[in-house]
Design a protein around this motif. Structure first.
Motif, PDB file in Angstrom:
ATOM      1  N   ASP A 119       0.831  -1.202   0.000  1.00  8.18           N
ATOM      2  CA  ASP A 119       0.000   0.000   0.000  1.00  8.18           C
ATOM      3  C   ASP A 119       0.866   1.253   0.000  1.00  8.18           C
ATOM      4  O   ASP A 119       0.547   2.246  -0.678  1.00  8.18           O
ATOM      5  N   TRP A 122       2.451   1.708  -3.506  1.00  5.74           N
ATOM      6  CA  TRP A 122       1.473   2.168  -4.493  1.00  5.74           C
ATOM      7  C   TRP A 122       1.041   3.604  -4.209  1.00  5.74           C
ATOM      8  O   TRP A 122       0.808   4.379  -5.134  1.00  5.74           O
ATOM      9  N   GLY A 126       3.091   4.312  -7.140  1.00 10.43           N
ATOM     10  CA  GLY A 126       2.351   3.401  -7.999  1.00 10.43           C
ATOM     11  C   GLY A 126       1.684   4.094  -9.170  1.00 10.43           C
ATOM     12  O   GLY A 126       1.488   5.311  -9.175  1.00 10.43           O
ATOM     13  N   GLN A 133      -2.076  -2.848  -9.151  1.00 12.84           N
ATOM     14  CA  GLN A 133      -1.304  -3.127  -7.946  1.00 12.84           C
ATOM     15  C   GLN A 133      -1.165  -4.636  -7.733  1.00 12.84           C
ATOM     16  O   GLN A 133      -0.084  -5.135  -7.399  1.00 12.84           O
TER      17      GLN A 133
END
Length: 237
Positions: A119, A122, A126, A133
């Protein structure tokens, strides 16, 4: 570098490696032209048809070792544009550990990326949504690597990945939340990863840095990384 970021599928074409990974990241969705095909125009047609059939923009990884040697010019004439000029840099792990400060930053090292690591990556660096993802995570899971997270608990401030390829290690996904930059977190991540890597027999490391990323290049220069090659992508317009 190819082993440190492996694609989901690859097709061998008369010395070229056609990498495909559902369009996520150029590294995993470009042709690695390792040797010259017998019929270049036919090979180019095949690449374009294959990639377009999979919904991927045809792309080529162009380095000084490209075959045939005039492929860059041939692709330009065919309407391919240059993207992401990149430097390839290397250093001895022992030299880096001598230069990296040994500070009090808490860094957790693991052998797989957890949800918090993913997380954070990303969020900071990201490109795309949840599907992209998930596809990127599959790329990471295909090769042996170490993952660093700062701190080990609470909101993630910085992350990094060190792909392990024989006695080499490749630095990927070094990212620091913009709210916590200029605090030495990137160097702390690198030091923790490299220290762990030495216990696994790693002696040398490589990285790829986009030419336009001046802050990262300045850091790597200070640490003693040397540019040993470069590449760019040719992407069909």
């Amino acid at each position: 570098m190819n082993q440190g970021w492996p694609a989901e599928a690859k097709t061998e074409l008369d010395g070229w490696v056609l990498r495909r990974n559902r369009g996520v990241t150029k590294r995993a969705n470009s042709v690695l032209p390792a040797s010259a095909p017998f019929d270049l125009e036919r090979a180019l047609d095949y690449v374009e048809n294959l990639y377009q059939a999979h919904g991927i923009t045809p792309s080529f990884h162009i380095s000084p070792a490209v075959q045939p040697a005039d492929l860059d010019e041939r692709l330009e004439a065919r309407g391919y544009a240059v993207q992401a000029p990149t430097l390839v840099q290397c250093a001895e792990v022992a030299d880096l550990l001598d230069r990296l400060p040994d500070g009090p930053v808490e860094v957790n090292i693991s052998s797989a990326p957890d949800d918090a690591w993913m997380d954070a990556w990303w969020r900071i660096d990201g490109h795309g949504g949840a599907d992209e993802q998930a596809t990127a995570r599959e790329i990471l899971d295909r090769s042996r690597a170490l993952y660093a997270t700062v701190p080990s608990t609470g909101p993630v401030k910085a992350i990094g990945r060190l792909a392990l390829v024989d006695d080499w290690a490749g630095l990927y996904c070094l990212a620091v939340d913009e709210r916590y930059r200029r605090q030495g977190l990137a160097q702390a991540v690198m030091r923790a990863l490299l220290q762990q890597a030495t216990t696994l027999g790693v002696r040398r490391t490589f990285l790829q840095v986009v030419v336009a990323n001046e802050p990262a290049r300045a850091l790597y220069d200070r640490l003693g990384f040397l540019t040993v090659s470069r590449y760019h992508y040719r992407v069909k317009g």
